[in-house]
Scaffold this motif. Structure first.
Motif, short mmCIF file in Angstrom:
data_model
loop_
_atom_site.label_atom_id
_atom_site.label_comp_id
_atom_site.label_asym_id
_atom_site.label_seq_id
_atom_site.Cartn_x
_atom_site.Cartn_y
_atom_site.Cartn_z
N GLU A 76 -2.13 7.90 5.92
CA GLU A 76 -0.80 7.50 5.46
C GLU A 76 -0.66 7.73 3.95
O GLU A 76 0.37 8.23 3.48
CB GLU A 76 -0.53 6.03 5.78
CG GLU A 76 -0.28 5.77 7.25
CD GLU A 76 -0.06 4.30 7.56
OE1 GLU A 76 0.62 4.03 8.55
OE2 GLU A 76 -0.57 3.42 6.82
N THR A 77 -1.69 7.37 3.19
CA THR A 77 -1.68 7.60 1.75
C THR A 77 -1.56 9.08 1.45
O THR A 77 -0.74 9.51 0.62
CB THR A 77 -2.97 7.02 1.11
OG1 THR A 77 -3.07 5.63 1.43
CG2 THR A 77 -2.98 7.21 -0.40
N ALA A 78 -2.37 9.89 2.15
CA ALA A 78 -2.36 11.34 1.93
C ALA A 78 -1.00 11.94 2.28
O ALA A 78 -0.52 12.83 1.56
CB ALA A 78 -3.46 11.99 2.76
N GLN A 79 -0.37 11.47 3.35
CA GLN A 79 0.91 12.04 3.76
C GLN A 79 2.00 11.75 2.76
O GLN A 79 2.85 12.62 2.47
CB GLN A 79 1.30 11.53 5.16
CG GLN A 79 2.45 12.30 5.77
CD GLN A 79 2.10 13.77 5.96
OE1 GLN A 79 1.16 14.10 6.67
NE2 GLN A 79 2.86 14.66 5.32
N ILE A 80 2.00 10.56 2.19
CA ILE A 80 2.98 10.21 1.15
C ILE A 80 2.82 11.15 -0.04
O ILE A 80 3.80 11.68 -0.59
CB ILE A 80 2.84 8.73 0.74
CG1 ILE A 80 3.33 7.83 1.88
CG2 ILE A 80 3.59 8.44 -0.56
CD1 ILE A 80 2.98 6.36 1.74
N ILE A 81 1.58 11.39 -0.44
CA ILE A 81 1.30 12.30 -1.56
C ILE A 81 1.67 13.73 -1.19
O ILE A 81 2.31 14.44 -1.97
CB ILE A 81 -0.19 12.19 -1.97
CG1 ILE A 81 -0.46 10.79 -2.54
CG2 ILE A 81 -0.56 13.29 -2.98
CD1 ILE A 81 -1.94 10.46 -2.68
N ALA A 82 1.29 14.16 0.00
CA ALA A 82 1.58 15.52 0.46
C ALA A 82 3.09 15.79 0.47
O ALA A 82 3.54 16.86 0.04
CB ALA A 82 0.99 15.75 1.85
N ASP A 83 3.85 14.83 0.95
CA ASP A 83 5.30 14.99 1.02
C ASP A 83 5.91 15.14 -0.38
O ASP A 83 6.77 15.98 -0.61
CB ASP A 83 5.96 13.82 1.75
CG ASP A 83 5.63 13.80 3.25
OD1 ASP A 83 5.14 14.82 3.77
OD2 ASP A 83 5.86 12.75 3.87
N LYS A 84 5.45 14.31 -1.31
CA LYS A 84 5.99 14.34 -2.68
C LYS A 84 5.60 15.64 -3.40
O LYS A 84 6.41 16.23 -4.12
CB LYS A 84 5.48 13.12 -3.47
CG LYS A 84 5.90 13.09 -4.92
CD LYS A 84 7.39 12.89 -5.07
CE LYS A 84 7.80 12.79 -6.53
NZ LYS A 84 9.24 12.74 -6.69
N LEU A 85 4.35 16.08 -3.22
CA LEU A 85 3.85 17.26 -3.95
C LEU A 85 4.07 18.57 -3.19
O LEU A 85 3.71 19.63 -3.68
CB LEU A 85 2.37 17.09 -4.26
CG LEU A 85 1.96 15.86 -5.08
CD1 LEU A 85 0.48 15.88 -5.38
CD2 LEU A 85 2.77 15.76 -6.35
N ASN A 86 4.60 18.45 -1.97
CA ASN A 86 4.78 19.63 -1.13
C ASN A 86 3.45 20.39 -0.95
O ASN A 86 3.37 21.61 -1.14
CB ASN A 86 5.86 20.56 -1.70
CG ASN A 86 6.34 21.56 -0.67
OD1 ASN A 86 6.28 21.31 0.54
ND2 ASN A 86 6.82 22.69 -1.15
N GLY A 135 0.81 -1.21 0.00
CA GLY A 135 0.00 0.00 0.00
C GLY A 135 0.85 1.26 0.00
O GLY A 135 0.52 2.25 -0.68
N LYS A 136 1.93 1.24 0.75
CA LYS A 136 2.85 2.39 0.76
C LYS A 136 3.51 2.57 -0.60
O LYS A 136 3.65 3.70 -1.09
CB LYS A 136 3.89 2.23 1.86
CG LYS A 136 3.29 2.35 3.25
CD LYS A 136 4.32 2.08 4.34
CE LYS A 136 3.64 2.13 5.71
NZ LYS A 136 4.54 1.75 6.79
N GLN A 137 3.91 1.46 -1.23
CA GLN A 137 4.51 1.54 -2.58
C GLN A 137 3.49 2.08 -3.58
O GLN A 137 3.85 2.86 -4.47
CB GLN A 137 5.01 0.15 -3.01
CG GLN A 137 6.20 -0.34 -2.23
CD GLN A 137 6.51 -1.80 -2.52
OE1 GLN A 137 5.83 -2.48 -3.30
NE2 GLN A 137 7.55 -2.30 -1.87
#
Length: 194
Positions: free
Chosen positions: A62-72, A32-34
């Motif tokens: 967790e999904t949102a945070q991964i996206i948020a980190d990548k997209l700033n 899921g993280k990948q």
């Protein structure tokens, strides 16, 4: 014009086991993280977004945070209304276990499940408020399969008689002068590269 990018969270251990999750707070597994990373890379290349709204459940956050980190991007809204359907007594069970406990007609029994109409109503109320509060913005909404599907069915019944949302799929809606249009549905092309 306001644009909504509905995203179903990445896969969890319970998704893989076929267990009903509902509102039980299950985290993403490594797959899921990948998946979330793959979606974040896709979003960084394809579209520009202004903000993220998310369900309070861990798998969505967790999904949102991964996206948020990548997209700033900021996670601006955490909203209980876009959490998953409450599945009552069936949470934590597989289809086989449900049939064993309650029989093949378990769907017809009152097992404490949240009514589907209530789920779609809270999804619609959330969307209406987002459009009103953030006009002209491009908003990613990280949520859950049943919530997204039931909301789409209620919002555009002529387009969505049935829905089946895949993990980390993105569905893009545009609201133009109070009318909704779906320009992308349940797309997971980012997972083909994994």
């Amino acid at each position: 014009m306001t644009t909504i990018g509905f995203i179903r969270h990445g896969i969890t251990e319970w998704n893989e086991l076929g267990k009903s999750q509902g509102i039980i707070d299950i985290p993403l597994n490594s797959t899921g993280k990948q998946q979330a990373v793959a979606l974040a890379h896709r979003l960084a290349l394809e579209e520009e977004w202004d903000m993220i709204a998310v369900s309070p459940l861990t798998r969505a956050r967790e999904t949102a945070q991964i996206i948020a980190d990548k997209l700033n991007l900021p996670i601006t809204v955490i909203d209980e209304r876009i959490r998953e359907i409450n599945c009552g007594l069936i949470e934590g069970t597989t289809e086989e276990e449900r049939i064993q406990r309650w029989g093949t007609n378990w769907r017809e029994l009152n097992l404490g499940m949240e009514p589907r109409g209530d789920v779609s109503q809270r999804g619609i109320e959330f969307l209406e408020e987002i459009v009103q509060n953030y006009p002209g913005k491009r908003i990613l909404v990280v949520s859950h399969g049943a919530l997204i599907g039931l909301t789409l069915q209620r919002l555009m019944p002529e387009t969505f008689s049935k829905t089946n949302m895949d993990n980390t799929s993105i569905t893009i809606l545009k609201n133009i002068e109070r009318k909704w249009e779906c320009i992308l549905f349940n797309c997971t092309k980012h997972l083909e590269l994994q």
